[in-house]
Design a protein around this motif. Structure first.
Motif, short mmCIF file in Angstrom:
data_model
loop_
_atom_site.label_atom_id
_atom_site.label_comp_id
_atom_site.label_asym_id
_atom_site.label_seq_id
_atom_site.Cartn_x
_atom_site.Cartn_y
_atom_site.Cartn_z
N GLN A 1 46.39 31.08 38.88
CA GLN A 1 45.17 30.43 39.08
C GLN A 1 44.42 31.15 40.13
OE1 GLN A 1 46.46 26.51 39.06
NE2 GLN A 1 45.08 25.96 37.75
N THR A 2 45.32 31.39 41.43
CA THR A 2 44.68 32.17 42.57
C THR A 2 44.38 33.62 42.29
OG1 THR A 2 46.32 30.93 43.90
CG2 THR A 2 45.27 32.56 44.92
N VAL A 3 45.04 34.49 41.31
CA VAL A 3 44.68 35.75 41.14
C VAL A 3 43.41 35.58 40.33
CG1 VAL A 3 45.35 37.55 39.79
CG2 VAL A 3 47.34 36.62 40.94
N LEU A 4 43.40 34.69 39.43
CA LEU A 4 42.06 34.85 38.46
C LEU A 4 40.82 34.50 39.33
CD1 LEU A 4 43.38 33.54 35.06
CD2 LEU A 4 42.75 35.64 35.73
N TRP A 5 41.05 33.60 40.26
CA TRP A 5 39.99 32.86 40.93
C TRP A 5 39.24 34.11 41.96
CZ3 TRP A 5 36.26 29.55 40.94
CH2 TRP A 5 35.48 29.47 42.19
#
Length: 324
Positions: free
Chosen positions: A278-282
């Motif tokens: 989630q952090t990567v995609l955000w």
């Protein structure tokens, strides 16, 4: 003397002040709720506070060692467990034994009953029995009700709950505890804490974090969380990490990735991987839709949906989002 007691608890002036005052004036509540993110000093604060309770407020190397090693006869430390072959084992024991950990550990009813009996007995050496309960939010309803009954009749013991999610506790449990809030640390304080750690883990965390900014974002001001994220990150096969940094573009790629994630990772690793991804995609897309889809996946895994099916559906949905 009391200030020396909390000298190594960094970045928590308000919590330290409240605990120091309780020890100085010997006004101890029967139950405390140490709330705040994991890895910001809640466990260390509990250890130093209990040391002050045992010694009347000052530091004592012998008592500190006994508490840290958890071999004091008047200390009971309770943490979530797995049920394995008819007995309850901790997370570290489960890892060492290679136990399947596809579901999160729980604080169980029998553990809460043992806790109540421990608080009711006469302490052997200390003025009161000491109990620490980690992750009380991981209790089922029966265990929560049993804990509430214990809090209604606390006896002469001291109970400390360590919770990163106090809002998930029963309101009646929270209301019977004095809450001590622990806060996230600013970046400078985090680096200071990590650099001062005697173990190599702190320095390793700083090195990896410099190359993987997502881990720093995921830690959100928690030195302990950063160390743990770096540890778990190192257990994820590098090939999987790289494939997730560049999400699948075709249904076949999505199905293959779902298969590999479920075959190569335990349940807890999968849950961690979702937060990291989630952090990567955000950071890549600044788009809430993929983050929300992964939130749904996390809930499905926690609700015992078949993991591979849940991953397949999520990854296929992410492809449709990217192509729309």
């Amino acid at each position: 003397m009391v200030s020396e007691l909390f000298a190594d608890l960094q970045g928590q002036p308000l919590a330290t002040q409240v605990l120091q005052s309780a020890l100085t004036h010997q006004r101890l509540a029967p139950a405390y709720l140490f709330s705040g993110p994991d890895g910001v000093g809640r466990r260390l604060g509990a250890l130093r506070f209990m040391e002050g309770v045992l010694t009347g407020g000052g530091p004592d190397p012998r008592e500190r060692r006994r508490l840290e090693e958890r071999n004091h006869p008047d200390l009971l430390w309770v943490e979530p467990t797995y049920s394995h072959q008819g007995r309850l084992i901790s997370r570290s024991e489960a890892e060492a034994a290679g136990v399947n950990r596809r579901t999160p550990p729980q604080v169980r009813l029998e553990q809460i009953r043992d806790l109540g009996r421990f608080l009711a007995r006469q302490p052997l050496e200390s003025p009161r029995g000491l109990v620490v309960l980690e992750q009380p939010e991981a209790m089922a309803e029966g265990a929560a009700n049993a804990l509430l009954k214990t809090l209604e009749e606390p006896g002469h013991g001291l109970l400390i709950l360590l919770s990163a999610a106090p809002d998930r506790l029963l309101t009646t449990i929270r209301s019977r505890c004095q809450q001590i809030r622990f806060t996230r640390l600013p970046d400078a304080a985090m680096q200071t804490v990590l650099a001062q750690l005697p173990e190599a883990a702190g320095h390793q965390a700083l090195e990896v974090a410099a190359a993987e900014p997502e881990l720093v974002a995921l830690a959100s001001g928690s030195p302990g969380a950063l160390i743990e994220h770096v540890r778990v990150w190192g257990t994820i096969p590098e090939g999987l990490r790289e494939r997730l940094k560049h999400p699948p573009q075709t249904p076949l790629d999505a199905l293959a990735l779902a298969r590999d994630v479920c075959e190569q990772l335990e349940g807890e690793q999968q849950l961690w991987l979702i937060s990291w991804w989630q952090t990567v995609l955000w950071r890549q897309q600044l788009d809430r839709v993929p983050v929300e889809r992964l939130n749904r996946l996390r809930q499905q895994l926690l609700s015992f949906v078949q993991p591979r099916l849940a991953w397949e559906v999520t990854l296929l949905n992410l492809i449709s989002v990217q192509s729309s």
